[in-house]
Design an enzyme around this catalytic site. Sequence first.
Site, PDB file in Angstrom:
ATOM      1  N   CYS A 100      13.208 -54.427 -36.473  1.00 53.39           N
ATOM      2  CA  CYS A 100      11.613 -53.966 -35.860  1.00 53.39           C
ATOM      3  C   CYS A 100      10.906 -53.772 -37.122  1.00 53.39           C
ATOM      4  O   CYS A 100       9.785 -54.033 -37.094  1.00 53.39           O
ATOM      5  CB  CYS A 100      11.994 -52.863 -34.993  1.00 53.39           C
ATOM      6  SG  CYS A 100      12.899 -51.376 -35.392  1.00 53.39           S
ATOM      7  N   CYS A 136       1.672 -55.395 -30.069  1.00 58.54           N
ATOM      8  CA  CYS A 136       1.850 -56.899 -30.027  1.00 58.54           C
ATOM      9  C   CYS A 136       3.176 -57.294 -29.438  1.00 58.54           C
ATOM     10  O   CYS A 136       3.410 -58.444 -28.839  1.00 58.54           O
ATOM     11  CB  CYS A 136       1.800 -57.469 -31.343  1.00 58.54           C
ATOM     12  SG  CYS A 136       2.940 -56.739 -32.602  1.00 58.54           S
ATOM     13  N   CYS A 174       5.465 -92.943 -19.967  1.00 61.50           N
ATOM     14  CA  CYS A 174       6.575 -93.281 -20.764  1.00 61.50           C
ATOM     15  C   CYS A 174       5.842 -93.293 -22.142  1.00 61.50           C
ATOM     16  O   CYS A 174       5.100 -94.300 -22.485  1.00 61.50           O
ATOM     17  CB  CYS A 174       7.173 -94.713 -20.532  1.00 61.50           C
ATOM     18  SG  CYS A 174       8.502 -94.933 -21.547  1.00 61.50           S
ATOM     19  N   PHE A 206       2.712 -93.905 -15.488  1.00 59.30           N
ATOM     20  CA  PHE A 206       1.785 -94.023 -16.504  1.00 59.30           C
ATOM     21  C   PHE A 206       1.926 -93.172 -17.777  1.00 59.30           C
ATOM     22  O   PHE A 206       1.024 -92.637 -18.238  1.00 59.30           O
ATOM     23  CB  PHE A 206       0.298 -93.465 -15.883  1.00 59.30           C
ATOM     24  CG  PHE A 206      -0.194 -94.409 -14.661  1.00 59.30           C
ATOM     25  CD1 PHE A 206       0.003 -95.678 -14.599  1.00 59.30           C
ATOM     26  CD2 PHE A 206      -0.993 -93.779 -13.693  1.00 59.30           C
ATOM     27  CE1 PHE A 206      -0.324 -96.555 -13.641  1.00 59.30           C
ATOM     28  CE2 PHE A 206      -1.176 -94.368 -12.477  1.00 59.30           C
ATOM     29  CZ  PHE A 206      -1.129 -95.861 -12.565  1.00 59.30           C
ATOM     30  N   CYS A 230      -0.056 -48.936 -34.074  1.00 64.08           N
ATOM     31  CA  CYS A 230       0.634 -49.788 -33.271  1.00 64.08           C
ATOM     32  C   CYS A 230      -0.262 -50.917 -32.699  1.00 64.08           C
ATOM     33  O   CYS A 230      -1.236 -50.286 -31.793  1.00 64.08           O
ATOM     34  CB  CYS A 230       1.624 -49.119 -32.231  1.00 64.08           C
ATOM     35  SG  CYS A 230       2.580 -50.297 -31.192  1.00 64.08           S
ATOM     36  N   THR A 252       8.100 -87.241 -20.793  1.00 66.52           N
ATOM     37  CA  THR A 252       8.626 -86.727 -22.302  1.00 66.52           C
ATOM     38  C   THR A 252       7.295 -86.384 -23.051  1.00 66.52           C
ATOM     39  O   THR A 252       6.322 -86.984 -22.921  1.00 66.52           O
ATOM     40  CB  THR A 252       9.486 -87.422 -22.760  1.00 66.52           C
ATOM     41  OG1 THR A 252       9.083 -88.731 -22.835  1.00 66.52           O
ATOM     42  CG2 THR A 252      10.856 -87.351 -22.146  1.00 66.52           C
ATOM     43  N   CYS A 271      19.441 -51.684 -37.161  1.00 63.86           N
ATOM     44  CA  CYS A 271      19.555 -52.991 -38.012  1.00 63.86           C
ATOM     45  C   CYS A 271      18.168 -52.973 -38.894  1.00 63.86           C
ATOM     46  O   CYS A 271      18.429 -53.951 -39.756  1.00 63.86           O
ATOM     47  CB  CYS A 271      19.784 -54.119 -37.003  1.00 63.86           C
ATOM     48  SG  CYS A 271      18.336 -54.353 -35.715  1.00 63.86           S
ATOM     49  N   ASN A 279      14.474 -89.047 -27.083  1.00 61.56           N
ATOM     50  CA  ASN A 279      14.993 -90.592 -26.943  1.00 61.56           C
ATOM     51  C   ASN A 279      13.982 -91.724 -26.853  1.00 61.56           C
ATOM     52  O   ASN A 279      12.896 -91.224 -26.801  1.00 61.56           O
ATOM     53  CB  ASN A 279      15.497 -90.301 -25.083  1.00 61.56           C
ATOM     54  CG  ASN A 279      14.485 -90.776 -24.131  1.00 61.56           C
ATOM     55  OD1 ASN A 279      14.135 -91.623 -23.629  1.00 61.56           O
ATOM     56  ND2 ASN A 279      13.760 -89.275 -23.971  1.00 61.56           N
ATOM     57  N   CYS A 319       7.996 -56.624 -32.134  1.00 58.67           N
ATOM     58  CA  CYS A 319       9.334 -55.882 -32.703  1.00 58.67           C
ATOM     59  C   CYS A 319      10.476 -56.031 -31.373  1.00 58.67           C
ATOM     60  O   CYS A 319      11.812 -56.174 -31.465  1.00 58.67           O
ATOM     61  CB  CYS A 319       9.096 -54.452 -32.794  1.00 58.67           C
ATOM     62  SG  CYS A 319       8.083 -53.562 -31.505  1.00 58.67           S
TER      63      CYS A 319
END
Length: 872
Positions: free
Chosen positions: A809, A840, A597, A595, A837, A662, A806, A536, A843
């Site tokens: 991993c 981390c 924007c 203080f 391994c 923001t 799928c 914005n 996966c």
Amino acid sequence: MKSAKRKSNRVENILDMKKGFDLSQAIIEASRCLLCYDAPCSQECPADTDPGTFIRKLRLRDIKGAVRTIKENNILGGICGIVCPNEKLCQKACSATEIDRPIEIGKLQRFLVEYAWETGFNPLRKGAKRKQKVAIVGSGPAGLSCAAELAKAGFNVTVFESKEKPGGVLRYGVPEFRLNSEFLDRELEDVKKLGVKIKCKSRIGAKGVDNLIKKGFKAVFIATGLWNPYKIKIPGSDLKNVTTATEFLEFVRNGNKGKITRMVKNKNVAIIGGGSVAMDVANTCKGLGAKKVYCICLESLAEIPAAKDDLEMARDNFVIIKPQCQVTEIIGERGRVAGVKGNETEWVKPNLFIPSNARPVSGTEFDLEVNTVVMAIGSGPEAGIRDLSSKIKYKRNNLITTKRDGISTADKKIFAGGDIVRGSALAVEALADGKEAAKKIIRSLGKENIQLTRRIKMDRTKDLSIEMCGIRFPTPFLLSSSPVSNTGEMIGRAFDHGFGGVAYKTLGFDKIKIIHPAPRMAKYNYEDKKLVGLQNVEQITDRPLKDNLRDIKYLKKHWPKHVVIASLMGFSEYEWVELAKMAEGIGSDMLELNFSCPHMTVEGSGMKVGQAFDLIERFTAAVRNVVKIPILAKMTPNITDMTEPALFAKKGGADGITAINTVRALTEIGLDDYVPKPNVAGKGAISGYSGPAVKPIGLRFIAEMAQSSELNLPLVGCGGIETWIDAVEYLLCGASVVQMTTGVIHYGHRIVEDMCEGLSDFMEEKGYKGVKDIVGKALPHLHPTDAFDLTRQGIAEFDLDRCIGCGQCYIVCQDAGGQSLEWDSEKRRPVQDEEKCLSCMICSFICPVDNPPMITYKEVKNKKPVIPPVSK
């Protein structure tokens, strides 16, 4: 948008009820909801279960509140989610249908009830005890609903049921694969926990209602249902192996599966009727091993009365539907069914779906070889219904006559509802009659002050107020200084919803004319998630100062207990001082010095001040010298270390710090015109970015300042707050109250209702007496990264029984991890080398199998840290 492929509904075992949604599936489905302003789904629910509200609560992670909404509105909410023809009621009205497919409201409803059971959460409470006794005749949906509502109001309720077990048509008229006994019994337990007494095998008999009144029951509700099945009188209808749906389904539910199996296994079955009950019988027959099953009905496929899901299940089970047909004769051999004869039909008059309106079509006669015939054409009242009471009236078809309200009878102490009044109806309609009967009974007993209305707002179990800077906030939820706090009228509505305060949109002097660009905002969506971020270029208020001051006075007059913080921005020391004096003079509770924007067009304002520490101290001190009310300094996140400028604000006299505003950012660039969004007549700009994506940044700044013993000031957290969980995370990191904007832009003021309820339930669960007890609880666990115990190592542990193959991993481990996974192409499963391994856990982040996660962290004793090898 293309809808997902529908899964088949084959009945493999008539006792197996399919599983409902898990938590992740429910959240995904609820996230599709458009959260309509007028919630047409809620308007179409006969029982006022209010799906619009419980889906919103689920979406905003107020799960207990969602359960509470269902169970307080509909004691049999889980059952209704299963047996209701949702596509003809709430889902038919769903606005999402216009862009994709309706929300699966029934499945969400079932999930929430099961979630309550799994977590031990019971939102229902007994009312204060009253001496009056009320009798309910029949334990079907109408009777149980009425009993529960009366028990919640404190009445002494007894349900009389003629059968061996309670539940009525839900137990004896619905197959196990749709609604099993375990689910039914668990929901009935919710009724009993309210103090309702259910007496089974208790047929009240002739003049039974009159006798109950003589025994001291102050009111009686008749909800006996319809248990006398209709039969078509045609040649052969008295043969063996001709039965009715009522008898068929009750036999199966009563455990007489053997007899029914002998009637249908490896045989052909003809079912007369096209309603959902007929489909239940048909699917049960297929589940019991029938060779061929025919459903023969007068209606066309477009007119067939069965619910869509029931009809689709019948097709999935290869039931042969013969629409616009009638059976004219049942053929017998040696006293048993050998076949049926019939013909096609057409309606004499359109839209009049009764047998007498159907006429045969010449030349369409047919013969079917069948061994069993089941008539599923409805039921009527049992014989002897007219003997229940001499004080009420009956129709020709033996249904009870009621007054215009559909509940009251000729006797002021006797009420009736459900199928015994309506004729064959939906369970949810019977349940609605029970709720209405409870209201009538309470009114008849002179207890008008007891309100049994649809639950709209929660009753908080906890005081959510908190004190900060000597000011008490009714709740810790505030509107930020932004478009959502632009006028007194809109802020007042927010207060009514549950917001405890507001940082009023930043005030400035009128001599610098504020004109907002058009357009002034741009959205940032990610995949299917809308408004992950909001860009914005909106500046401080563009309203006249006198109007804003008048609105602040208006708010303090009408909502005196709510906290109004005047946000200020001056462009000189004189302006800071004068604005502060005006804001205090008209009754502001606190000041917030902006203080921060990031895109003010006037040099030396907003973020520019926040990056000049001497100006922060100077302007804060100037304001401190002229006002007595608390001062908050709102810090900019567009800086490396926020604690340092906060200390300058403290030195100038600030009583607290607000963070964050923001973040300076660019969200999107037009790929055709190359203009950053928002595109203002061909020009873009780096400007303020807010929304869920900035929450981690906000939490970091709040936690860092909360850990500073030198700063030691109360903190106001803001940035990315949409749910009560987000808000609690800010509190845990050290904020006393929180502000929000983008969440309100996305969902409206109603967001705070779920925040209040979620926070209240969290405090109840964790044993916190006040909001202040939560503040800073995470800080003792927050350490520099060099404080980690590096001797503790682990691996990613895989539950391969739940793996869907799928390979995500494997991809991420090979391309971004430790290459500890190989791929078994035959089994389509990962194969792990634990020694490689890195733990981390990336996966697990991308694995789609969740709740519980398929991949979890496992600590391994004496495991050495893994160092990837040098390339060969």
